[in-house]
Write a protein that holds these residues in place. Structure first.
Motif, PDB file in Angstrom:
ATOM      1  N   SER A 186       0.631   5.760  -0.585  1.00 52.49           N
ATOM      2  CA  SER A 186      -0.227   6.928  -0.722  1.00 52.49           C
ATOM      3  C   SER A 186      -0.091   7.498  -2.129  1.00 52.49           C
ATOM      4  CB  SER A 186       0.145   7.999   0.306  1.00 52.49           C
ATOM      5  OG  SER A 186      -0.045   7.515   1.621  1.00 52.49           O
ATOM      6  N   GLU A 187      -1.138   8.118  -2.593  1.00 52.34           N
ATOM      7  CA  GLU A 187      -1.095   8.764  -3.905  1.00 52.34           C
ATOM      8  C   GLU A 187       0.035   9.781  -3.904  1.00 52.34           C
ATOM      9  OE1 GLU A 187      -4.697  10.767  -5.020  1.00 52.34           O
ATOM     10  OE2 GLU A 187      -4.296  10.472  -7.153  1.00 52.34           O
TER      11      GLU A 187
ATOM     12  N   PRO B 257      -5.760   7.443  -1.014  1.00 55.38           N
ATOM     13  CA  PRO B 257      -5.890   8.881  -1.312  1.00 55.38           C
ATOM     14  C   PRO B 257      -5.224   9.740  -0.254  1.00 55.38           C
ATOM     15  CG  PRO B 257      -7.979   7.940  -0.583  1.00 55.38           C
ATOM     16  CD  PRO B 257      -7.042   6.803  -0.711  1.00 55.38           C
TER      17      PRO B 257
ATOM     18  N   HIS C  43      -0.302   6.820  -8.737  1.00 55.59           N
ATOM     19  CA  HIS C  43      -1.602   7.377  -9.107  1.00 55.59           C
ATOM     20  C   HIS C  43      -2.670   6.367  -8.734  1.00 55.59           C
ATOM     21  CE1 HIS C  43      -4.838   8.888 -11.734  1.00 55.59           C
ATOM     22  NE2 HIS C  43      -4.208  10.036 -11.631  1.00 55.59           N
ATOM     23  N   MET C  44      -3.841   6.859  -8.456  1.00 58.65           N
ATOM     24  CA  MET C  44      -4.940   5.959  -8.066  1.00 58.65           C
ATOM     25  C   MET C  44      -5.148   4.857  -9.107  1.00 58.65           C
ATOM     26  SD  MET C  44      -5.971   7.028  -5.144  1.00 58.65           S
ATOM     27  CE  MET C  44      -7.535   6.238  -4.895  1.00 58.65           C
ATOM     28  N   SER C  45      -4.939   5.191 -10.372  1.00 59.62           N
ATOM     29  CA  SER C  45      -5.164   4.224 -11.449  1.00 59.62           C
ATOM     30  C   SER C  45      -4.107   3.114 -11.473  1.00 59.62           C
ATOM     31  CB  SER C  45      -5.188   4.921 -12.799  1.00 59.62           C
ATOM     32  OG  SER C  45      -3.957   5.565 -13.043  1.00 59.62           O
TER      33      SER C  45
ATOM     34  N   SER D 116      -2.130  -1.308  -3.649  1.00 61.41           N
ATOM     35  CA  SER D 116      -3.224  -0.406  -3.293  1.00 61.41           C
ATOM     36  C   SER D 116      -2.670   1.012  -3.212  1.00 61.41           C
ATOM     37  CB  SER D 116      -3.833  -0.789  -1.945  1.00 61.41           C
ATOM     38  OG  SER D 116      -4.419  -2.073  -2.010  1.00 61.41           O
ATOM     39  N   VAL D 117      -3.438   1.965  -3.717  1.00 60.68           N
ATOM     40  CA  VAL D 117      -3.030   3.368  -3.667  1.00 60.68           C
ATOM     41  C   VAL D 117      -4.060   4.120  -2.843  1.00 60.68           C
ATOM     42  CG1 VAL D 117      -2.461   5.425  -4.990  1.00 60.68           C
ATOM     43  CG2 VAL D 117      -1.946   3.161  -5.929  1.00 60.68           C
TER      44      VAL D 117
ATOM     45  N   ALA E 111      -3.534   1.140  -9.018  1.00 59.95           N
ATOM     46  CA  ALA E 111      -3.984   0.049  -8.163  1.00 59.95           C
ATOM     47  C   ALA E 111      -4.337  -1.164  -9.021  1.00 59.95           C
ATOM     48  CB  ALA E 111      -5.198   0.483  -7.354  1.00 59.95           C
TER      49      ALA E 111
ATOM     50  N   SER F 255       0.845  -1.198   0.000  1.00 56.54           N
ATOM     51  CA  SER F 255       0.000   0.000   0.000  1.00 56.54           C
ATOM     52  C   SER F 255       0.875   1.241   0.000  1.00 56.54           C
ATOM     53  CB  SER F 255      -0.897   0.028   1.245  1.00 56.54           C
ATOM     54  OG  SER F 255      -1.853  -0.988   1.204  1.00 56.54           O
TER      55      SER F 255
END
Lengths: 114, 113
Positions: free
Chosen positions: B14-15, B113, B82-84, B110-111, B86, B12
């Motif tokens: 963070s963005e 927010p 970036h969230m994408s 996992s990213v 993940a 995991s």
């Protein structure tokens, strides 16, 4: 665009009822692979065709068969699906004459066995 | 024979943070190395590959990996998540003749927010 196509994307069958999954490719690759991928696991190679030559992995159950009638198409037949055969089935292709044996994957068919 | 280990089944970040996914291989012959990404309910997409040319390989979506023979590693990095991003990431190895293509067990990224 050249690609690997799998139909259907989702397949539901009953315990013991034969099922066939389809893969086609427009890449004109001479090698086609079938993988089984269970949840949260890596893809597991079932078998592959090198041109018309069939190559079975040693631990692939006899319940799984494959046909490759021509360069473009390859089928995976499951003769008597069990509950343990529920998985994502991935088709891939590669060209032994192409760059470095990269495998190109289709989107997969998710098989559910009831 | 070839084999692959991926340290960490789930990572995991963070963005905006650095992404580092680890891959170590074992091969009795010079290897080819690959990173694939798999989004939910989709097939695998090649991110990048090492084939005995430059040891630092740049791929799609801002990812890169460095082949380190002395460490038998091929770690995947991206400077800013970036969230994408993940998805599930698989490292793979094959012999230079294309034989014995083997996937690692995968790392789920996992990213947050």
């Amino acid at each position: 665009d050249a690609m690997v196509i799998q139909n259907p994307r989702y397949q539901v069958t009953q315990f013991g009822k034969p099922v066939t999954l389809s893969c086609s490719q427009t890449l004109n690759h001479n090698v086609m692979y079938w993988y089984q991928q269970k949840s949260s696991q890596a893809p597991k190679l079932l078998f592959h065709y090198y041109d018309k030559d069939f190559n079975n992995e040693a631990d692939t159950p006899d319940n799984f068969q494959s046909r490759r009638p021509n360069t473009s198409f390859c089928f995976l037949d499951i003769r008597s699906p069990g509950l343990g055969d529920a998985a994502m089935y991935l088709c891939a292709t590669s060209s032994d004459g192409g760059a470095f044996h990269e495998q190109f994957f289709g989107p997969g068919t998710r098989l559910t066995v009831l | 024979a070839q084999s692959v280990t991926q340290l960490g089944s789930h990572v995991s970040v963070s963005e905006g943070a650095l992404v580092l996914l680890r891959c170590n291989y074992s091969s009795s012959v010079p290897p080819y190395l690959f990173w694939y990404v798999q989004y939910p309910n989709q097939g695998l997409q090649l991110l990048l590959k090492y084939t005995s040319a430059a040891t630092l390989v740049k791929g799609i979506n801002g990812f890169e990996a460095e082949f380190k023979k002395s460490e038998t590693s091929f770690h995947l990095t991206k400077p800013s998540a970036h969230m994408s991003d993940a998805a599930e990431y698989f490292c793979a190895v094959s012999a230079s003749d294309g034989q014995n293509f083997v996937f690692g067990p995968g790392t789920r990224l996992s990213v947050l927010p």
